[in-house]
Design a protein around this motif. Sequence first.
Motif, PDB file in Angstrom:
ATOM      1  N   ALA A 170      24.840 -35.211  -7.605  1.00 13.76           N
ATOM      2  CA  ALA A 170      25.403 -34.171  -8.476  1.00 13.76           C
ATOM      3  C   ALA A 170      24.972 -32.771  -8.056  1.00 13.76           C
ATOM      4  O   ALA A 170      25.572 -31.784  -8.490  1.00 13.76           O
ATOM      5  N   CYS A 171      23.931 -32.673  -7.222  1.00 13.27           N
ATOM      6  CA  CYS A 171      23.469 -31.363  -6.749  1.00 13.27           C
ATOM      7  C   CYS A 171      24.359 -30.853  -5.615  1.00 13.27           C
ATOM      8  O   CYS A 171      25.087 -31.612  -4.979  1.00 13.27           O
ATOM      9  N   ASP A 172      24.254 -29.565  -5.335  1.00 14.92           N
ATOM     10  CA  ASP A 172      25.048 -28.963  -4.264  1.00 14.92           C
ATOM     11  C   ASP A 172      24.531 -29.340  -2.879  1.00 14.92           C
ATOM     12  O   ASP A 172      25.307 -29.495  -1.941  1.00 14.92           O
ATOM     13  N   PHE A 173      23.213 -29.465  -2.752  1.00 13.54           N
ATOM     14  CA  PHE A 173      22.592 -29.746  -1.458  1.00 13.54           C
ATOM     15  C   PHE A 173      21.538 -30.836  -1.641  1.00 13.54           C
ATOM     16  O   PHE A 173      20.902 -30.942  -2.688  1.00 13.54           O
ATOM     17  N   ARG A 174      21.341 -31.615  -0.565  1.00 10.97           N
ATOM     18  CA  ARG A 174      20.345 -32.670  -0.553  1.00 10.97           C
ATOM     19  C   ARG A 174      19.576 -32.606   0.767  1.00 10.97           C
ATOM     20  O   ARG A 174      20.165 -32.793   1.836  1.00 10.97           O
ATOM     21  N   PHE A 175      18.279 -32.346   0.691  1.00  8.02           N
ATOM     22  CA  PHE A 175      17.409 -32.354   1.855  1.00  8.02           C
ATOM     23  C   PHE A 175      16.386 -33.464   1.666  1.00  8.02           C
ATOM     24  O   PHE A 175      15.778 -33.590   0.602  1.00  8.02           O
ATOM     25  N   ALA A 176      16.189 -34.262   2.710  1.00  8.63           N
ATOM     26  CA  ALA A 176      15.344 -35.448   2.582  1.00  8.63           C
ATOM     27  C   ALA A 176      14.263 -35.483   3.654  1.00  8.63           C
ATOM     28  O   ALA A 176      14.459 -35.027   4.785  1.00  8.63           O
ATOM     29  N   GLU A 177      13.150 -36.062   3.301  1.00  7.00           N
ATOM     30  CA  GLU A 177      12.061 -36.289   4.241  1.00  7.00           C
ATOM     31  C   GLU A 177      12.326 -37.585   5.008  1.00  7.00           C
ATOM     32  O   GLU A 177      12.893 -38.535   4.469  1.00  7.00           O
ATOM     33  N   GLU A 178      11.931 -37.599   6.269  1.00  8.37           N
ATOM     34  CA  GLU A 178      12.043 -38.825   7.050  1.00  8.37           C
ATOM     35  C   GLU A 178      11.363 -39.984   6.314  1.00  8.37           C
ATOM     36  O   GLU A 178      10.289 -39.814   5.738  1.00  8.37           O
ATOM     37  N   GLY A 179      12.008 -41.133   6.331  1.00 10.44           N
ATOM     38  CA  GLY A 179      11.454 -42.296   5.653  1.00 10.44           C
ATOM     39  C   GLY A 179      11.947 -42.480   4.234  1.00 10.44           C
ATOM     40  O   GLY A 179      11.623 -43.490   3.596  1.00 10.44           O
ATOM     41  N   SER A 180      12.730 -41.523   3.717  1.00  9.49           N
ATOM     42  CA  SER A 180      13.300 -41.683   2.384  1.00  9.49           C
ATOM     43  C   SER A 180      14.298 -42.834   2.377  1.00  9.49           C
ATOM     44  O   SER A 180      14.876 -43.190   3.408  1.00  9.49           O
ATOM     45  N   MET A 239      15.461 -32.025  -3.496  1.00 12.64           N
ATOM     46  CA  MET A 239      14.406 -32.092  -2.479  1.00 12.64           C
ATOM     47  C   MET A 239      13.812 -33.498  -2.554  1.00 12.64           C
ATOM     48  O   MET A 239      13.053 -33.817  -3.473  1.00 12.64           O
ATOM     49  N   ILE A 240      14.161 -34.344  -1.575  1.00 15.57           N
ATOM     50  CA  ILE A 240      13.997 -35.788  -1.721  1.00 15.57           C
ATOM     51  C   ILE A 240      12.930 -36.350  -0.787  1.00 15.57           C
ATOM     52  O   ILE A 240      12.965 -36.126   0.423  1.00 15.57           O
ATOM     53  N   GLN A 241      12.009 -37.113  -1.373  1.00 11.62           N
ATOM     54  CA  GLN A 241      11.042 -37.872  -0.613  1.00 11.62           C
ATOM     55  C   GLN A 241      10.979 -39.273  -1.185  1.00 11.62           C
ATOM     56  O   GLN A 241      11.285 -39.495  -2.358  1.00 11.62           O
ATOM     57  N   GLY A 242      10.619 -40.249  -0.363  1.00 17.49           N
ATOM     58  CA  GLY A 242      10.463 -41.609  -0.850  1.00 17.49           C
ATOM     59  C   GLY A 242      11.759 -42.205  -1.354  1.00 17.49           C
ATOM     60  O   GLY A 242      12.822 -42.038  -0.749  1.00 17.49           O
ATOM     61  N   ASN A 243      11.666 -42.915  -2.474  1.00 15.37           N
ATOM     62  CA  ASN A 243      12.828 -43.595  -3.033  1.00 15.37           C
ATOM     63  C   ASN A 243      13.718 -42.643  -3.827  1.00 15.37           C
ATOM     64  O   ASN A 243      13.241 -41.890  -4.675  1.00 15.37           O
ATOM     65  N   CYS A 244      15.009 -42.726  -3.535  1.00 14.53           N
ATOM     66  CA  CYS A 244      16.036 -41.970  -4.257  1.00 14.53           C
ATOM     67  C   CYS A 244      17.135 -42.988  -4.577  1.00 14.53           C
ATOM     68  O   CYS A 244      18.097 -43.138  -3.826  1.00 14.53           O
ATOM     69  N   ILE A 245      16.955 -43.678  -5.680  1.00 11.62           N
ATOM     70  CA  ILE A 245      17.730 -44.884  -5.941  1.00 11.62           C
ATOM     71  C   ILE A 245      18.347 -44.817  -7.335  1.00 11.62           C
ATOM     72  O   ILE A 245      17.784 -44.198  -8.249  1.00 11.62           O
ATOM     73  N   GLY A 246      19.495 -45.461  -7.511  1.00 17.07           N
ATOM     74  CA  GLY A 246      20.115 -45.563  -8.829  1.00 17.07           C
ATOM     75  C   GLY A 246      20.371 -44.212  -9.448  1.00 17.07           C
ATOM     76  O   GLY A 246      21.003 -43.338  -8.861  1.00 17.07           O
ATOM     77  N   GLY A 247      19.830 -44.022 -10.661  1.00 20.38           N
ATOM     78  CA  GLY A 247      20.018 -42.748 -11.347  1.00 20.38           C
ATOM     79  C   GLY A 247      19.434 -41.570 -10.594  1.00 20.38           C
ATOM     80  O   GLY A 247      19.916 -40.441 -10.715  1.00 20.38           O
ATOM     81  N   GLY A 248      18.380 -41.809  -9.800  1.00 20.50           N
ATOM     82  CA  GLY A 248      17.829 -40.736  -8.982  1.00 20.50           C
ATOM     83  C   GLY A 248      18.836 -40.254  -7.964  1.00 20.50           C
ATOM     84  O   GLY A 248      19.022 -39.052  -7.753  1.00 20.50           O
TER      85      GLY A 248
END
Length: 259
Positions: A118-128, A103-112
């Motif tokens: 590695a997860c099955d699903f990725r949902f992101a907020e606008e602006g990530s 469940m992704i907001q903001g920066n999702c960089i490098g190890g993040g």
Amino acid sequence: MTEGLEFVRDGEIARLTFARPEKMNAITHGMWSAIAEIVTEVEADRGLTALVITGAGANFSAGADISEFRDLRSSAEGAATYDKAVHAAVAALSGMRKPSIAMIQGNCIGGGCQVAVACDFRFAEEGSRFGITPAKLGIVYDFISTRQLVSLVGPAHARYFLLSGQLVDSARAREIGLVNDVVAGGTLEAFTLDFAATLNSRSQTSIRGMNRIIEKIQSGQSESDQEIEQIRADAIHGADYAEGVAAFLERRKAAFTYR
């Protein structure tokens, strides 16, 4: 619980949070080392059906805590020890039978981003924002994470991320398949938990069996084997199959019992 991580159970959903908002949730060696154990705990808990991973505050994670590298990765031996913890975390997440959701907001960089992939699903907020930046540090990305990235976005986009270290926004990440969906600000948690509830309503026999088969395909397997055939045979003889067929024929919602 390891400093920098928060783990809670919300009904049948487990939530693991990177909890260093003042450091943009940078992942320490201790945090990497704890992830595999937490995954094992989630897998073993019959009361849990899914794992949601997120970050506290404005960001998912800006990546590994680079401030540790001078001490922990200053030698080949130190780098190998550090990488072992990262590999164990990634392998544990990608090997889960129960679904995992970033469940992704903001920066999702490098190890993040490595954790999210590695997860099955990725949902992101606008602006990530997304990026994988080993080329900025003189690091060669490990095999399992590279394979996962190539499987997800294809070799051309994988090269773009890994060789350039450039960041992309959420719209571009959705366009190339890095994330499953992008949602408006303020709706990410509700959207993610609603999807987790959908997974919870499905046959866990089906979900976990198919997750294992997908894992085998991603690792390069091209044909069925004894384990896959056993997974399918066990499902046919299981309570979920009987209930699923009965519910379909009786035009009602299935009440699956396997956990």
